[in-house]
Design a protein around this motif. Structure first.
Motif, short mmCIF file in Angstrom:
data_model
loop_
_atom_site.label_atom_id
_atom_site.label_comp_id
_atom_site.label_asym_id
_atom_site.label_seq_id
_atom_site.Cartn_x
_atom_site.Cartn_y
_atom_site.Cartn_z
N PRO A 1 33.44 10.77 25.32
CA PRO A 1 32.71 9.68 23.69
C PRO A 1 33.97 10.26 22.54
O PRO A 1 33.79 11.73 22.02
CB PRO A 1 31.53 10.18 23.82
CG PRO A 1 31.45 10.32 25.37
CD PRO A 1 31.92 11.03 25.80
N GLU A 2 34.25 9.44 21.92
CA GLU A 2 34.73 10.20 20.63
C GLU A 2 34.14 8.98 19.86
O GLU A 2 33.71 7.84 19.71
CB GLU A 2 36.54 9.40 20.40
CG GLU A 2 36.61 11.20 20.94
CD GLU A 2 36.33 12.44 20.51
OE1 GLU A 2 36.53 12.67 19.33
OE2 GLU A 2 37.39 12.84 21.96
N LEU B 1 46.20 9.45 30.13
CA LEU B 1 45.37 9.48 29.16
C LEU B 1 45.09 8.14 28.81
O LEU B 1 46.25 7.12 28.60
CB LEU B 1 45.79 10.56 28.24
CG LEU B 1 44.92 10.73 26.80
CD1 LEU B 1 43.56 11.29 27.39
CD2 LEU B 1 44.84 11.81 25.52
N SER B 2 43.86 7.74 28.26
CA SER B 2 43.44 6.61 27.86
C SER B 2 42.79 6.50 26.30
O SER B 2 41.96 7.21 26.98
CB SER B 2 43.03 5.31 29.04
OG SER B 2 44.33 4.76 29.60
N PHE B 3 42.92 5.45 26.02
CA PHE B 3 41.87 5.59 24.39
C PHE B 3 41.60 4.32 24.37
O PHE B 3 41.65 3.66 24.88
CB PHE B 3 42.68 5.55 23.27
CG PHE B 3 44.23 6.68 23.31
CD1 PHE B 3 42.78 7.79 22.00
CD2 PHE B 3 44.66 7.15 23.85
CE1 PHE B 3 43.88 9.48 22.62
CE2 PHE B 3 45.83 8.20 23.40
CZ PHE B 3 45.01 9.18 22.56
N LEU B 4 39.78 4.37 25.22
CA LEU B 4 38.97 3.37 24.09
C LEU B 4 38.66 3.18 23.01
O LEU B 4 38.67 4.16 22.24
CB LEU B 4 37.27 3.25 25.68
CG LEU B 4 38.05 3.98 26.26
CD1 LEU B 4 36.93 3.40 26.86
CD2 LEU B 4 38.58 2.80 27.07
N LYS B 5 38.69 1.94 22.08
CA LYS B 5 39.34 1.81 20.72
C LYS B 5 38.19 1.46 20.16
O LYS B 5 37.69 1.78 19.07
CB LYS B 5 40.51 0.66 20.53
CG LYS B 5 41.82 1.31 20.79
CD LYS B 5 42.42 0.57 20.47
CE LYS B 5 43.88 0.56 21.38
NZ LYS B 5 44.73 -0.66 20.62
N ASP B 6 36.49 0.88 21.05
CA ASP B 6 35.65 0.97 20.37
C ASP B 6 34.19 1.16 20.92
O ASP B 6 34.62 2.03 22.21
CB ASP B 6 35.38 -0.20 20.08
CG ASP B 6 35.68 -1.66 20.59
OD1 ASP B 6 34.39 -1.86 21.72
OD2 ASP B 6 36.32 -2.70 21.01
N ARG B 7 32.98 1.14 20.86
CA ARG B 7 31.90 1.81 21.57
C ARG B 7 31.27 0.83 22.48
O ARG B 7 30.97 1.42 23.21
CB ARG B 7 30.58 2.72 20.57
CG ARG B 7 31.26 3.77 20.02
CD ARG B 7 31.60 4.66 20.33
NE ARG B 7 30.46 5.49 20.53
CZ ARG B 7 29.97 6.50 21.14
NH1 ARG B 7 31.06 7.11 21.00
NH2 ARG B 7 29.08 7.26 21.59
#
Length: 92
Positions: free
Chosen positions: A20-21, A35-41
């Motif tokens: 989590p970020e 690597l994948s980025f999830l752009k929202d919570r």
């Protein structure tokens, strides 16, 4: 890109680690080294909920995604994660 089936059961791939970020999360696949980025919570919550709900649509509802526009947006995001094997279909 083929459409992601919201009416099927899905889960995170067992080789995927979630970090989590503040912006959402980072997903790292140890098998493919992608690597994948999830752009929202909300997407992070949805991905986490996939393994405990009977379908991806039920997971969407569980995290508050119920309108057509939201479903379409998150269906597309899940489809991208499925193509990169971050999420995989569960056996019913």
């Amino acid at each position: 890109m083929p459409s992601f089936d919201l009416n099927r059961p899905w889960r995170l791939h067992p080789q995927v680690s979630v970090r989590p970020e503040p912006f959402g999360a980072l997903l790292y696949h140890f098998g493919t080294r992608r690597l994948s980025f999830l752009k929202d919570r909300t997407l992070l919550d949805l991905v986490r909920k996939l393994g405990t709900e009977p379908t991806a649509r039920a997971a969407c509802t569980a995290v508050g995604i119920t309108d057509d526009a939201g479903l379409a947006r998150y269906q597309k995001a899940l489809g991208t994660l499925a193509i990169s094997a971050m999420v995989i279909e569960r056996k019913p």
